[in-house]
Motif scaffolding. Structure first.
Motif, PDB file in Angstrom:
ATOM      1  N   PHE A 145       0.854  -1.134   0.028  1.00  0.00           N
ATOM      2  CA  PHE A 145       0.104  -0.093  -0.060  1.00  0.00           C
ATOM      3  C   PHE A 145       0.652   1.217  -0.128  1.00  0.00           C
ATOM      4  N   ALA A 146       1.960   1.683   0.796  1.00  0.00           N
ATOM      5  CA  ALA A 146       2.845   2.611   0.881  1.00  0.00           C
ATOM      6  C   ALA A 146       3.427   2.645  -0.616  1.00  0.00           C
ATOM      7  N   GLU A 147       3.945   1.683  -1.075  1.00  0.00           N
ATOM      8  CA  GLU A 147       4.428   1.678  -2.444  1.00  0.00           C
ATOM      9  C   GLU A 147       3.590   2.411  -3.231  1.00  0.00           C
ATOM     10  N   LYS A 148       2.356   1.941  -3.354  1.00  0.00           N
ATOM     11  CA  LYS A 148       1.278   2.444  -4.560  1.00  0.00           C
ATOM     12  C   LYS A 148       1.074   3.896  -4.050  1.00  0.00           C
ATOM     13  N   VAL A 149       0.876   4.275  -2.744  1.00  0.00           N
ATOM     14  CA  VAL A 149       0.648   5.836  -2.369  1.00  0.00           C
ATOM     15  C   VAL A 149       1.841   6.815  -2.727  1.00  0.00           C
ATOM     16  N   ILE A 150       2.948   6.084  -2.333  1.00  0.00           N
ATOM     17  CA  ILE A 150       4.170   6.883  -2.919  1.00  0.00           C
ATOM     18  C   ILE A 150       4.276   7.206  -4.305  1.00  0.00           C
ATOM     19  N   LYS A 151       3.758   6.044  -5.197  1.00  0.00           N
ATOM     20  CA  LYS A 151       3.895   6.419  -6.625  1.00  0.00           C
ATOM     21  C   LYS A 151       2.799   7.601  -6.967  1.00  0.00           C
ATOM     22  N   LYS A 152       1.650   7.293  -6.158  1.00  0.00           N
ATOM     23  CA  LYS A 152       0.597   8.474  -6.551  1.00  0.00           C
ATOM     24  C   LYS A 152       0.812   9.864  -6.230  1.00  0.00           C
ATOM     25  N   ILE A 153       1.605   9.871  -5.211  1.00  0.00           N
ATOM     26  CA  ILE A 153       2.256  11.238  -4.485  1.00  0.00           C
ATOM     27  C   ILE A 153       3.429  11.774  -5.567  1.00  0.00           C
ATOM     28  N   LYS A 154       4.103  10.917  -6.067  1.00  0.00           N
ATOM     29  CA  LYS A 154       5.160  11.465  -7.084  1.00  0.00           C
ATOM     30  C   LYS A 154       4.576  11.892  -8.473  1.00  0.00           C
ATOM     31  N   GLU A 155       3.507  11.072  -8.673  1.00  0.00           N
ATOM     32  CA  GLU A 155       2.882  11.475  -9.940  1.00  0.00           C
ATOM     33  C   GLU A 155       2.187  12.995 -10.034  1.00  0.00           C
ATOM     34  N   LYS A 156       1.992  13.229  -8.705  1.00  0.00           N
ATOM     35  CA  LYS A 156       1.349  14.413  -8.459  1.00  0.00           C
ATOM     36  C   LYS A 156       2.656  15.588  -8.006  1.00  0.00           C
ATOM     37  N   LYS A 157       3.811  15.263  -8.391  1.00  0.00           N
ATOM     38  CA  LYS A 157       4.865  16.128  -8.125  1.00  0.00           C
ATOM     39  C   LYS A 157       5.277  16.354  -6.723  1.00  0.00           C
ATOM     40  N   GLY A 158       4.839  15.266  -5.866  1.00  0.00           N
ATOM     41  CA  GLY A 158       5.224  15.550  -4.470  1.00  0.00           C
ATOM     42  C   GLY A 158       6.509  14.521  -4.191  1.00  0.00           C
ATOM     43  N   LYS A 159       7.057  14.934  -2.952  1.00  0.00           N
ATOM     44  CA  LYS A 159       8.312  14.400  -2.529  1.00  0.00           C
ATOM     45  C   LYS A 159       7.899  13.456  -1.409  1.00  0.00           C
ATOM     46  N   VAL A 160       8.557  12.460  -1.181  1.00  0.00           N
ATOM     47  CA  VAL A 160       8.404  11.390  -0.161  1.00  0.00           C
ATOM     48  C   VAL A 160       9.471  11.095   0.507  1.00  0.00           C
ATOM     49  N   ILE A 161       9.584  11.107   1.916  1.00  0.00           N
ATOM     50  CA  ILE A 161      10.449  10.566   2.909  1.00  0.00           C
ATOM     51  C   ILE A 161       9.892   9.364   3.602  1.00  0.00           C
ATOM     52  N   THR A 162      10.420   8.052   3.515  1.00  0.00           N
ATOM     53  CA  THR A 162       9.907   6.978   4.223  1.00  0.00           C
ATOM     54  C   THR A 162      10.328   6.810   5.518  1.00  0.00           C
ATOM     55  N   ILE A 163       9.602   6.182   6.305  1.00  0.00           N
ATOM     56  CA  ILE A 163      10.103   5.782   7.612  1.00  0.00           C
ATOM     57  C   ILE A 163       9.646   4.377   8.193  1.00  0.00           C
ATOM     58  N   GLY A 164      10.205   3.956   8.845  1.00  0.00           N
ATOM     59  CA  GLY A 164      10.243   2.511   9.137  1.00  0.00           C
ATOM     60  C   GLY A 164      11.295   1.680   9.506  1.00  0.00           C
ATOM     61  N   ALA A 165      11.506   0.545   9.306  1.00  0.00           N
ATOM     62  CA  ALA A 165      12.599  -0.361   9.442  1.00  0.00           C
ATOM     63  C   ALA A 165      13.226  -0.750   7.933  1.00  0.00           C
ATOM     64  N   LYS A 166      12.880  -1.854   7.400  1.00  0.00           N
ATOM     65  CA  LYS A 166      13.479  -1.979   5.933  1.00  0.00           C
ATOM     66  C   LYS A 166      13.429  -1.036   4.924  1.00  0.00           C
ATOM     67  N   ASN A 167      14.242  -0.778   4.389  1.00  0.00           N
ATOM     68  CA  ASN A 167      14.417  -0.163   2.996  1.00  0.00           C
ATOM     69  C   ASN A 167      13.849   1.291   3.167  1.00  0.00           C
ATOM     70  N   ALA A 168      13.681   1.776   4.413  1.00  0.00           N
ATOM     71  CA  ALA A 168      13.211   3.322   4.904  1.00  0.00           C
ATOM     72  C   ALA A 168      14.252   4.159   4.738  1.00  0.00           C
ATOM     73  N   ASP A 169      13.671   5.388   4.130  1.00  0.00           N
ATOM     74  CA  ASP A 169      14.823   6.596   4.132  1.00  0.00           C
ATOM     75  C   ASP A 169      15.180   6.749   5.522  1.00  0.00           C
ATOM     76  N   PHE A 170      14.507   6.720   6.417  1.00  0.00           N
ATOM     77  CA  PHE A 170      14.947   7.081   7.883  1.00  0.00           C
ATOM     78  C   PHE A 170      14.349   6.006   8.670  1.00  0.00           C
ATOM     79  N   LYS A 171      15.321   5.353   9.297  1.00  0.00           N
ATOM     80  CA  LYS A 171      14.707   3.973  10.191  1.00  0.00           C
ATOM     81  C   LYS A 171      14.254   4.570  11.508  1.00  0.00           C
ATOM     82  N   PHE A 172      13.185   3.770  11.641  1.00  0.00           N
ATOM     83  CA  PHE A 172      12.409   4.050  12.945  1.00  0.00           C
ATOM     84  C   PHE A 172      11.870   2.719  13.339  1.00  0.00           C
TER      85      PHE A 172
END
Length: 952
Positions: A145-172
């Motif tokens: 779900f996050a993968e698809k939402v991120i794609k939609k945000i970027k299609e609308k020219k937005g920027k994304v910073i991911t948080i979480g454990a695996k493969n996140a931009d910022f580990k939380f």
């Protein structure tokens, strides 16, 4: 200053050092500080400035300096003396007898019982918001779900910073709340510009459950709610701005559980995931505290949601960019839903609690819970197992002496707690007062003849809860009422208080359910709050916890539909709890909150113990200013009857707004007003307008007809009586409540009641029952009936019939109701008159021929003949009182003549009884009244008598 603070708080003046912080050191919250400042302004005669900043006056020294400064600059203007309480607000007596005014709540009360429903709303309209250049945090899930939402945000020219454990931009590590609290500060340094936060990590727990009814783990609560809170708190200043977004995706747990097929029915929503409810509750408060931020939870229902990830993600982003600012929206079967709340009466048809049940109650030794269980015990003789955190029986006996006053207790504590800070002593005093009250309450419950076992248990400790539960062989029901409320706005809310408020509610319920999972209990109740529906500033933990435990019981209902689960969501109570503080009461009132009187709240609870249908009830005023999402509807949409409009086509002109509604019943309000209800001018005694007996019959008939679902015929009224007539004193409008309930097929019991209100609108006294009766409808009219009209015995009199019959001192009818046109026959026992409705006047303003069910003009004409018979024989004034049976055979018509045959069949000490028949000129029966009692009022004055003027 010390003296005033001492009076307001209970501290002794020697404990109030100059530099102690009012909030941090003395525990005096902002609301109490406002109250103290008001008392100081009164004492030193200065006006409270509009730009007052209490945070700059946080010590006694600073307050004193401020007063000296403002007094030296004052113009000498005085302010009104005020007491420590808010003027005009009196503390309610918590010992008041809740049985006063009847067993169940007054329908005319401004506090209503509301039921929540999901209803289809308009299709989504794309808004003008955009994501171009915006930096959005997205917490990652592992299901796409996050993968698809991120794609939609970027299609609308937005920027994304991911948080979480695996493969996140910022580990939380979102399962570690304290680690998140530190980590978010590091995040802010690296990413100073944030425009949104989309929280999708909770989806992992929804999809990874191995057992459908698995309880929420601490890790899930931490990820879904607690870590999210600390991050929102830290980012508050960055997210609290126009065009920022905060959102979450949920499934079957926020809006969709309120579809009409609730409670596990086949066509209802899917499996409810309670943690999503906690997430939604949290976001509703975020929505209120961040007024310019788009905050939204979108609740979807799919059997296999992963197959629709793309569609779900697209709709979710479109919702966040729409102009629809409602916080909660749902989607099911391509339809869009929102929540609404409507008034409804408790069904009151099935007992939930039985005599001599054993009920386990948390937090039941004081406050609101005690007031409620006291009534439950009195009615059902319920034995109690109370779990409460206070070890009341280990308290030193010297502190429990009722003769010891609060100041004396304070001195004792100061002696025993040498070196303790004032705040610690004050907390100890407050705790002692609660213990003393708890002991007194428990002794009172025992005096009612039941068993009351008190267990000192922390409900957040599973082992302690399990050990307590295992002591008892019989537990018929559970009532989780324990809770804490520690209001503070998000930026100032401390994690320890957030966790405490959430854990008492959430862990408490989880532990109770787990400890009793093998018990065959019949019912489980919990207390929630109206804030779980609306959100509320300062209560992010409270709204989250209450919404979560509500959805927990919804889920339990899905799993065990044979049991009864009920969530009581209360508004603030007056006279008990936090609202005993008059300043708190005033602040909440300014937010649009209406308070629930304690005795009414208890009655609401007792009424709902007879309703197994509803799983969640919200008890609240119609607080539109508090309802920013429009759950109560638009107040401007309430139907207003325009007196200029012709009302002939109005289906039920004696009914206005629906006040309450159940599956089998309905209550309407109807305000009688002389401008609108012009018929009242034609029935007055000593210039006081009276509501006619026949209009009472008509009003209830309309109420019954409205819920009959039957386009057929009203055929009979039975068991009718008028316990108390209706007058419009001083010409003031009067509100009536018309209640109809289906008793059996086509049988409806009805009544009309009212509640007196003084000119300021304040309710006074108990509700009054005015009319009652039982109505029967049928698919076809009664079988036609024809009678032989008796031979006439002529009556001689001088003058006109109208002059003889109608007189303000005899039959005080005018115009509309002057329907007796001829006296045809009278033999001393049987009177025959001609009845004809020839009026051309309005009945209601703008309506000459309104829709009627029970022919009130003709029924009143028949009643008049009973009074006329008495004038011919006893000179006695009589008024309608009781009817055994009134039957309708055929419709009566205006401008057509009928005979009314009136026969006196009994004369009692207080009433006379008559049989009445309205027939056509050929003897066809139209209306028949059997055993019609009229109550004797008084003898006519000699100058008003007509007995001497007639011969028969």
């Amino acid at each position: 200053v010390r003296e005033i603070i001492s009076t307001q708080t209970g501290y002794t003046t020697d404990m109030l050092e100059d530099d102690l912080d009012l909030e941090a050191d003395l525990g005096i919250d902002t609301v109490k500080q406002v109250e103290i400042f008001g008392a100081l302004a009164s004492k030193f005669s200065f006006a409270v400035p509009d730009d007052l900043r209490l945070r700059d006056l946080n010590t006694i020294a600073r307050l004193s300096e401020y007063i000296i400064k403002i007094s030296s600059n004052a113009s000498g203007a005085k302010v009104e003396e005020t007491s420590s309480a808010i003027p005009g607000i009196k503390k309610t007596d918590t010992k008041k007898d809740v049985k006063a005014g009847g067993e169940f709540p007054d329908p005319s009360s401004p506090i209503k019982r509301l039921i929540v429903r999901a209803e289809q709303t308009e299709a989504l309209k794309l808004g003008k918001r955009n994501l171009k250049g915006k930096e959005i945090i997205v917490s990652l899930d592992n299901h796409g779900f996050a993968e698809k939402v991120i794609k939609k945000i970027k299609e609308k020219k937005g920027k994304v910073i991911t948080i979480g454990a695996k493969n996140a931009d910022f580990k939380f590590d979102l399962t570690d709340v304290k680690a998140c609290e530190k980590r978010i500060e590091e995040f802010k340094e690296k990413h100073p510009d944030i425009d949104g936060f989309i929280h999708l990590a909770p989806l992992d727990y929804y999809f990874s459950r191995t057992v459908p009814d698995e309880m929420e783990s601490d890790k899930e609560i931490n990820t879904t709610i607690k870590s999210f809170f600390v991050m929102i708190k830290s980012l508050f200043g960055k997210l609290d701005k126009k065009d920022s977004i905060i959102g979450a995706i949920t499934f079957d747990s926020v809006v969709l559980p309120y579809l009409p097929a609730l409670n596990g029915a086949p066509n209802g929503c899917g499996d409810i995931h309670p943690a999503f409810g906690g997430l939604a509750g949290l976001l509703k408060t975020v929505n209120k505290e961040m007024a310019d931020t788009m905050v939204k939870v979108v609740d979807f229902s799919y059997k296999q949601p992963k197959k629709s990830i793309n569609k779900i993600s697209e709709v979710f982003i479109d919702e966040l960019l729409s102009d629809d600012t409602r916080c909660e929206i749902g989607y099911k079967n391509k339809k869009r839903y929102c929540l609404s709340m409507k008034p409804s009466l408790a069904d009151k048809t099935q007992n939930i609690v039985e005599k001599n049940d054993t009920m386990l109650v948390t937090g039941g030794a004081g406050g609101i819970t005690y007031e409620i269980i006291k009534q439950v015990v009195e009615k059902y003789k319920t034995n109690l197992i109370i779990l409460d955190i206070n070890d009341i029986y280990s308290t030193d006996a010297k502190y429990l002496d009722e003769k010891t006053s609060q100041p004396e207790l304070m001195e004792m504590l100061k002696t025993d707690m040498k070196g303790a800070k004032p705040l610690e002593i004050k907390k100890a005093l407050d705790q002692l007062l609660r213990v003393r009250q708890s002991v007194e309450n428990i002794e009172h419950l025992k005096s009612l003849g039941v068993t009351v076992d008190y267990n000192c248990v922390d409900v957040t400790d599973y082992k302690a809860v399990k050990n307590a539960v295992d002591k008892y062989d019989k537990i018929d029901g559970i009532f989780h009422a324990a809770g804490m409320e520690m209001s503070q706005f998000i930026p100032k809310k401390e994690l320890w208080s957030f966790e405490l408020v959430v854990d008492v509610k959430v862990k408490g319920m989880r532990n109770l359910l787990k400890a009793t999972e093998e018990r065959n209990y019949k019912y489980f109740f919990t207390f929630s709050s109206v804030t779980a529906r609306f959100g509320n500033e300062g209560q992010i933990d409270y709204t989250s916890a209450n919404d979560l435990i509500g959805k927990t019981l919804f889920r339990q209902k899905q799993l065990s539909p044979e049991k009864t689960y009920k969530v009581y969501a209360w508004t603030a109570w007056s006279g008990v709890g936090m609202a005993t503080n008059p300043t708190v009461k005033k602040v909440l009132e300014e937010r649009g909150i209406k308070f629930l009187p304690m005795e009414q709240g208890v009655k609401f609870f007792m009424a709902d113990l007879l309703d197994k249908k509803e799983a969640e009830m919200v008890f609240s005023g119609l607080d539109y200013s508090f309802d920013i999402d429009g759950l109560l509807g638009d107040p401007n949409d309430d139907p207003i009857v325009d007196p200029i409009v012709d009302l002939a086509d109005v289906k039920f002109p004696f009914l206005d707004d629906i006040v309450e509604q159940t599956e089998k019943g309905i209550t309407y309000s109807r305000v009688l007003d002389l401008d609108r209800d012009v018929f009242l001018h034609d029935h007055t005694m000593d210039d006081v307008p009276l509501f006619l007996g026949s209009t009472g019959i008509e009003t209830m008939a309309q109420g019954a007809k409205s819920i009959s679902g039957n386009d057929g015929y009203f055929v009979e009224l039975t068991d009718f009586s008028i316990p108390y007539g209706i007058k419009l004193l001083k010409g003031r409008p009067k509100e009536l409540l018309i209640t109809s309930n289906q008793e059996a097929d086509d049988i409806y019991t009805c009544n009309i009641s009212s509640q007196f209100k003084n000119p300021k609108g304040i309710v006074m006294g108990d509700p009054i029952l005015h009319y009652q009766g039982k109505y029967r409808f049928a698919d076809k009219p009664l079988k036609a009936k024809k009678i032989k009209i008796p031979e006439f015995t002529p009556v001689k009199y001088d003058g006109e019939v109208e002059t003889l019959v109608y007189n303000p001192k005899r039959l005080f009818m005018f115009d509309l109701f002057r329907t007796i046109t001829e006296i045809n026959s009278f033999d001393g026992e049987k009177l025959i008159t001609t009845i004809k409705d020839t009026s051309k006047k309005d009945f209601f303003k703008g309506s000459k021929n309104p829709n009627f069910v029970a022919a009130p003009v003709f029924v009143d004409a028949m009643f008049q003949t009973g009074g006329l018979l008495e004038f011919f024989t006893t000179n006695m004034t009589v008024l309608p009182y009781r009817i055994e049976s009134l039957k309708f055979y055929k419709d009566v018509l205006k401008n057509k003549e009928y005979y009314c045959i009136t026969e006196k069949i009994n004369s009692g000490e207080e009433t006379n009884t008559y049989n009445l028949k309205l027939v056509g000129k050929k003897g066809n029966l139209y209306i028949e009244v059997s055993s019609f009692e009229m109550i004797k009022i008084n003898q006519l004055a000699k100058e008003d008598r007509i007995l001497e003027l007639i011969e028969y």
